[in-house]
Design a protein around this motif. Structure first.
Motif, short mmCIF file in Angstrom:
data_model
loop_
_atom_site.label_atom_id
_atom_site.label_comp_id
_atom_site.label_asym_id
_atom_site.label_seq_id
_atom_site.Cartn_x
_atom_site.Cartn_y
_atom_site.Cartn_z
N LYS A 29 0.99 -1.27 -0.10
CA LYS A 29 0.01 -0.01 0.08
C LYS A 29 0.81 1.23 0.06
CE LYS A 29 -3.98 2.17 2.19
NZ LYS A 29 -5.20 1.92 2.60
N ARG A 30 2.08 1.40 0.74
CA ARG A 30 3.05 2.20 0.92
C ARG A 30 3.49 2.56 -0.79
NH1 ARG A 30 6.77 3.16 5.64
NH2 ARG A 30 4.65 4.51 6.07
N ASP A 31 4.00 1.40 -1.44
CA ASP A 31 4.41 1.90 -2.66
C ASP A 31 3.38 2.31 -3.61
OD1 ASP A 31 6.83 0.54 -1.83
OD2 ASP A 31 6.20 -1.43 -2.42
N ARG A 32 2.10 1.83 -3.57
CA ARG A 32 1.11 2.44 -4.39
C ARG A 32 0.69 3.78 -4.19
NH1 ARG A 32 -1.53 -2.83 -3.60
NH2 ARG A 32 -2.40 -2.04 -2.11
N ALA A 35 3.68 6.01 -5.55
CA ALA A 35 3.62 6.16 -7.11
C ALA A 35 2.38 7.12 -7.40
CB ALA A 35 3.28 4.89 -7.63
N ILE A 36 1.24 7.02 -6.80
CA ILE A 36 -0.01 7.90 -7.00
C ILE A 36 0.31 9.29 -6.43
CG2 ILE A 36 -2.22 8.42 -6.29
CD1 ILE A 36 -2.58 5.45 -5.70
N GLY A 37 1.18 9.56 -5.46
CA GLY A 37 1.63 10.62 -5.03
C GLY A 37 2.49 11.50 -6.10
N GLY A 58 10.20 18.37 -9.82
CA GLY A 58 9.99 18.75 -8.28
C GLY A 58 8.35 18.49 -7.73
N GLY A 59 7.25 18.68 -8.39
CA GLY A 59 6.36 18.02 -8.09
C GLY A 59 6.04 16.79 -7.86
N ILE A 66 5.12 12.75 0.06
CA ILE A 66 3.71 12.87 0.59
C ILE A 66 3.36 11.63 0.67
CG2 ILE A 66 1.70 14.01 0.70
CD1 ILE A 66 2.92 16.58 -0.24
N GLY A 67 3.19 11.04 -0.66
CA GLY A 67 2.37 9.58 -0.81
C GLY A 67 3.07 8.70 -0.06
N HIS A 68 4.16 8.83 0.45
CA HIS A 68 5.14 7.69 0.92
C HIS A 68 4.71 7.63 2.54
CE1 HIS A 68 8.37 4.97 1.98
NE2 HIS A 68 8.54 5.67 2.70
#
Length: 72
Positions: A29-32, A35-37, A58-59, A66-68
């Protein structure tokens, strides 16, 4: 573009999308979330900087971090 070329292009894109998504099925879930972030951050950086490559990268970096950190 003629009608046949458009239909082949659609089939090829759909196939590539399905194959690429199955490659991510074993991710945690953290990897997903990372990647989404990164994807959302790249789009946001691209929009906010009017297509600047540096803004897009940069974004993506900020969004990936943040996603991580989500649900940590």
């Amino acid at each position: 573009m003629n009608k046949i070329t458009k239909s082949y292009t659609g089939v090829i894109l759909a196939t590539l999308l399905s194959v690429s998504l199955t490659g991510c099925s074993h991710w945690s879930k953290r990897d997903r979330n990372t990647a989404i972030g990164a994807g959302v951050g790249a789009v946001g950086g691209h929009v906010l900087t009017n297509g600047s490559g540096l803004g897009t990268l940069g974004g993506a970096a900020v969004g990936g971090v943040i996603g991580h950190q989500v649900n940590k």
